[in-house]
Motif scaffolding. Structure first.
Motif, short mmCIF file in Angstrom:
data_model
loop_
_atom_site.label_atom_id
_atom_site.label_comp_id
_atom_site.label_asym_id
_atom_site.label_seq_id
_atom_site.Cartn_x
_atom_site.Cartn_y
_atom_site.Cartn_z
N UNK A 112 -28.69 19.77 7.37
CA UNK A 112 -28.18 19.71 8.75
C UNK A 112 -26.66 19.57 8.67
N UNK A 113 -25.92 20.54 9.20
CA UNK A 113 -24.49 20.66 8.93
C UNK A 113 -23.69 20.54 10.23
N UNK A 114 -22.64 19.70 10.20
CA UNK A 114 -21.78 19.49 11.36
C UNK A 114 -20.33 19.37 10.91
N UNK A 115 -19.41 19.83 11.75
CA UNK A 115 -17.98 19.66 11.47
C UNK A 115 -17.55 18.22 11.68
N UNK A 116 -18.35 17.45 12.44
CA UNK A 116 -17.99 16.08 12.78
C UNK A 116 -17.85 15.91 14.28
N UNK A 117 -17.23 14.82 14.69
CA UNK A 117 -17.12 14.48 16.10
C UNK A 117 -16.14 15.37 16.85
N UNK A 118 -15.30 16.11 16.14
CA UNK A 118 -14.34 17.01 16.76
C UNK A 118 -14.48 18.40 16.18
N UNK A 119 -14.13 19.40 16.97
CA UNK A 119 -13.95 20.75 16.45
C UNK A 119 -12.89 20.68 15.35
N UNK A 120 -13.15 21.27 14.21
CA UNK A 120 -12.24 21.12 13.08
C UNK A 120 -10.87 21.72 13.36
N UNK A 121 -10.79 22.75 14.19
CA UNK A 121 -9.49 23.34 14.48
C UNK A 121 -8.67 22.43 15.41
N UNK A 122 -9.34 21.76 16.35
CA UNK A 122 -8.66 20.78 17.20
C UNK A 122 -8.23 19.60 16.34
N UNK A 123 -9.06 19.24 15.39
CA UNK A 123 -8.75 18.13 14.50
C UNK A 123 -7.53 18.43 13.63
N UNK A 124 -7.34 19.69 13.28
CA UNK A 124 -6.28 20.05 12.32
C UNK A 124 -4.96 20.47 12.95
N UNK A 125 -5.01 20.98 14.21
CA UNK A 125 -3.80 21.59 14.79
C UNK A 125 -3.52 21.06 16.19
N UNK A 126 -2.24 20.95 16.51
CA UNK A 126 -1.81 20.56 17.85
C UNK A 126 -1.89 21.77 18.78
N UNK A 127 -1.61 21.53 20.06
CA UNK A 127 -1.60 22.62 21.03
C UNK A 127 -0.54 23.65 20.68
N UNK A 128 0.51 23.22 19.96
CA UNK A 128 1.57 24.13 19.52
C UNK A 128 1.20 24.81 18.19
N UNK A 129 -0.02 24.61 17.73
CA UNK A 129 -0.54 25.18 16.47
C UNK A 129 0.18 24.64 15.25
N UNK A 130 0.72 23.44 15.38
CA UNK A 130 1.32 22.77 14.23
C UNK A 130 0.27 21.91 13.54
N UNK A 131 0.38 21.82 12.23
CA UNK A 131 -0.61 21.08 11.45
C UNK A 131 -0.47 19.59 11.73
N UNK A 132 -1.60 18.95 12.02
CA UNK A 132 -1.59 17.50 12.21
C UNK A 132 -1.52 16.81 10.84
N UNK A 133 -0.89 15.67 10.83
CA UNK A 133 -0.73 14.92 9.58
C UNK A 133 -1.67 13.73 9.48
N UNK A 134 -2.63 13.67 10.40
CA UNK A 134 -3.56 12.55 10.36
C UNK A 134 -4.95 13.01 10.78
N UNK A 135 -5.93 12.18 10.52
CA UNK A 135 -7.31 12.44 10.90
C UNK A 135 -7.98 11.09 11.10
N UNK A 136 -8.22 10.73 12.36
CA UNK A 136 -8.74 9.39 12.69
C UNK A 136 -10.14 9.16 12.16
N UNK A 137 -10.84 10.23 11.77
CA UNK A 137 -12.22 10.08 11.29
C UNK A 137 -12.31 10.03 9.76
N UNK A 138 -11.14 9.85 9.13
CA UNK A 138 -11.06 9.83 7.66
C UNK A 138 -10.45 8.51 7.21
N UNK A 139 -10.95 7.90 6.13
CA UNK A 139 -10.33 6.67 5.61
C UNK A 139 -8.84 6.85 5.38
N UNK A 140 -8.08 5.86 5.82
CA UNK A 140 -6.64 5.93 5.65
C UNK A 140 -5.95 6.88 6.60
#
Length: 621
Positions: free
Chosen positions: A82-110
């Motif tokens: 059973x496979x899931x990207x997690x609580x967020x769409x992975x692309x929303x998790x990775x990129x801002x509305x300006x399509x810049x790479x995010x430097x954090x992930x609240x669902x990951x340790x640290x």
């Protein structure tokens, strides 16, 4: 250590399987989130449910999808993955509305970025197929759920195929998935092949032909090149959202059909209570050594219900959780709160009791016959439905009972509040102000332009003004220093620069300051994303302005933050472009004449250190 602590969690390794005396799993869950054994996290909730049904389940959290051995740490499962990207769409998790790479992930340790791949559902499914040849793969979660049909993808700026086609999975589960997952596991355990399980509600599968009674949507090939066909497909699909009357959907993708069965029926109160009574540890897996921000946010919060009948254009909750409010019993919620009070870190404060919209607890339709055939996307827009039950008795009673619990010193409602319901909920509103605000109340008008709120399917400025007046008057009467935290969206379809100037003036007139601006991000499944892609309302055909340039987006956001000195030049630019230099002194707190505001060379004050940071609202499963 393992014997005393690890065995209380679902296995994540063969050593933990051995503690339970298992040499094989029935179901392997793969998720893009860290493993937090808490009901606010979707994968652990579903895994605990299958455990309660007698299945042996393990969780592979944030595995290295590039390493087959990392996927084989618990061996091949007997039934499926059973496979899931997690609580967020992975692309929303990775990129801002300006399509810049995010430097954090609240669902990951640290809070570290990079623990999951882009388009995680596709990447994980391919990796599992490579690691376990022939193993049935089932995809689900928010990413798969909202991409179940051909959909516009903001990051590729094109229409993509159903994720079921791209992932090459055997079955897609959409929505919250409890009922479908349990039945699927039992049928597979009974020896039924996954290829024959095509009748489950809340699932999608591939077929050679469309069932006779299915609603046929325009094909992927058509919607990918023709905006009008895209609008037609969106409209036809959303008309079949009511689980009580929905028909099957069929959308051609080349020589195959994506078949989407009707949505799962809402869970009853007893079924929902059972889910939340499962033996969650309400902690991250003990193998983690760094804090997980998403867990810290919800550690002492309680989900009272799911679903939302607001029908906001930019929100996909209705498309995922459904429009029907599914509320837990007061006894179930009290039992969870009591359990939280025994947590070693509990100090008397429950941080939230709510759901997607806190004051929808206990509400619903008063007319079962009308509900069975209802096609309204919103029970509140353009006017509240006459069949909508808005009595606040149940919600008020719940809060009062929770306040009486001896160990609870403070009980807050931190989930968003639908302010246009509060005029029908006087007792709830009064209790909220007296006991549960904590100084700041979150509401989401999103805009105060009548033209924009019409596109958003939100109440207009008059309703918000009435709410503000009531909130402030009653807070003064109670001698409480309380304020409203309003959420606004910039660059939403339908919003022009002129509209945003008016919004900025509204904020100034009503002494409101925005702390968080959410720049509109077109995410799969929402009406606003459909409008963003096609430039038209799919229901009326009306042409709608869509802010697309980075310049316009920058200026719209700046106007919402006019109280911050660093946005001064952008605001001056926006006022010049709209011919509204006359309001510059008001927005910028200066007594200079409008003509002086045109001088770009005017010396700017040195801005103070910015204590206001843009953020995003926490998302729920």
């Amino acid at each position: 250590m393992v014997q005393d602590t690890y065995h209380r969690f679902l296995p994540t390794s063969q050593a933990e399987m051995a503690q339970r005396g298992w040499d094989e799993l029935d179901v392997l869950f793969v998720t893009g989130d860290a493993y937090v054994d808490h009901p606010s996290f979707g994968t652990p909730l579903l895994a605990r449910l299958l455990e309660a049904e007698g299945f042996r389940v393990g969780i592979l959290a944030q595995p290295d999808w590039r390493d087959r051995e990392a996927l084989r740490v618990m061996g091949r499962p007997r039934l499926f993955a059973a496979i899931s990207a997690g609580a967020m769409d992975s692309m929303v998790n990775h990129y801002t509305a300006a399509k810049k790479v995010r430097n954090d992930d609240a669902y990951t340790p640290g809070n570290k970025a990079g623990a999951r791949p882009n388009r995680a559902v596709i990447a994980y499914t391919a990796a599992i197929k490579g690691a376990f040849k022939g193993l049935p793969t089932v995809i689900g979660g928010i990413e798969a759920s909202l991409r179940r049909l051909a959909h516009y993808d903001y990051w590729d700026d094109r229409v993509r195929r159903s994720v079921l086609v791209d992932a090459k999975a055997d079955l897609l589960l959409y929505g919250m998935a409890e009922t479908a997952l349990v039945e699927l596991a039992h049928r597979l355990a009974a020896g039924e092949p996954i290829t024959s399980i095509i009748d489950l509600r809340g699932t999608a599968h591939l077929a050679a032909t469309a069932p006779e009674k299915a609603v046929l949507l325009p094909a992927f090939e058509s919607v990918s090149r023709d905006p009008e066909a895209y609008n037609t497909a969106f409209r036809l699909a959303t008309e079949q959202a009511n689980p009580l009357s929905a028909k099957l959907l069929a959308q051609p993708h080349g020589q195959r059909m994506v078949i989407v069965n009707p949505p799962a029926l809402p869970l009853s109160e007893a079924q929902l209570d059972r889910v939340y009574a499962l033996p969650f540890q309400r902690r991250p897996h003990p193998g983690y050594r760094e804090p997980i921000p998403a867990y810290e946010q919800i550690k002492f919060s309680v989900t009272s219900h799911r679903g939302c009948f607001g029908g906001c254009a930019f929100c996909a909750i209705t498309h995922h959780q459904g429009k029907t409010i599914q509320s837990r019993s007061a006894a179930s919620i009290k039992a969870e709160v009591d359990q939280l009070t025994h947590h070693s870190e509990f100090r008397g404060t429950i941080s939230d009791v709510g759901g997607p919209t806190a004051n929808m607890y206990g509400l619903g339709c008063n007319n079962p016959q009308a509900q069975a055939h209802c096609r309204r996307e919103s029970c509140l827009y353009p006017e509240p439905c006459p069949n909508l039950k808005t009595n606040d008795q149940r919600a008020t009673r719940l809060l009062r009972e929770l306040r009486k619990l001896p160990a609870v010193k403070h009980l807050f409602v931190a989930s968003g509040i639908r302010f246009d319901l509060l005029n029908r909920q006087p007792n709830y509103f009064d209790d909220l102000l007296q006991h549960h605000v904590g100084g700041l109340l979150k509401v989401a008008p999103e805009s105060t332009s009548l033209q924009v709120t019409r596109v958003m399917r939100k109440p207009g400025p008059k309703v918000f003004e009435e709410f503000l007046q009531t909130f402030r008057t009653r807070s003064r009467q109670l001698d409480l220093r309380q304020a409203v935290i309003p959420y606004f969206i910039s660059s939403h379809p339908g919003c022009t620069l002129n509209d945003m100037v008016e919004v900025a003036l509204f904020l100034k007139r009503h002494n409101l300051r925005i702390e968080q601006v959410q720049e509109f991000t077109p995410t799969p499944g929402s009406l606003a994303t459909c409008i963003y892609h096609t430039g038209r309302d799919p229901y009326t055909g009306e042409k709608i302005h869509v802010p697309r340039s980075s310049e316009e987006k920058r200026l719209q956001k700046a106007l919402l933050l006019s109280h911050l000195p660093e946005h001064r030049q952008s605001i001056l630019e926006a006022l010049r472009m709209t011919g509204r230099e006359d309001v510059g002194p008001l927005l910028l707190n200066t007594d200079r004449a409008p003509s002086a505001l045109k001088d770009k060379t005017a010396k700017r004050p040195i801005p103070p250190k910015d204590k206001h940071r843009n953020g995003t609202r926490k998302s729920r499963r």
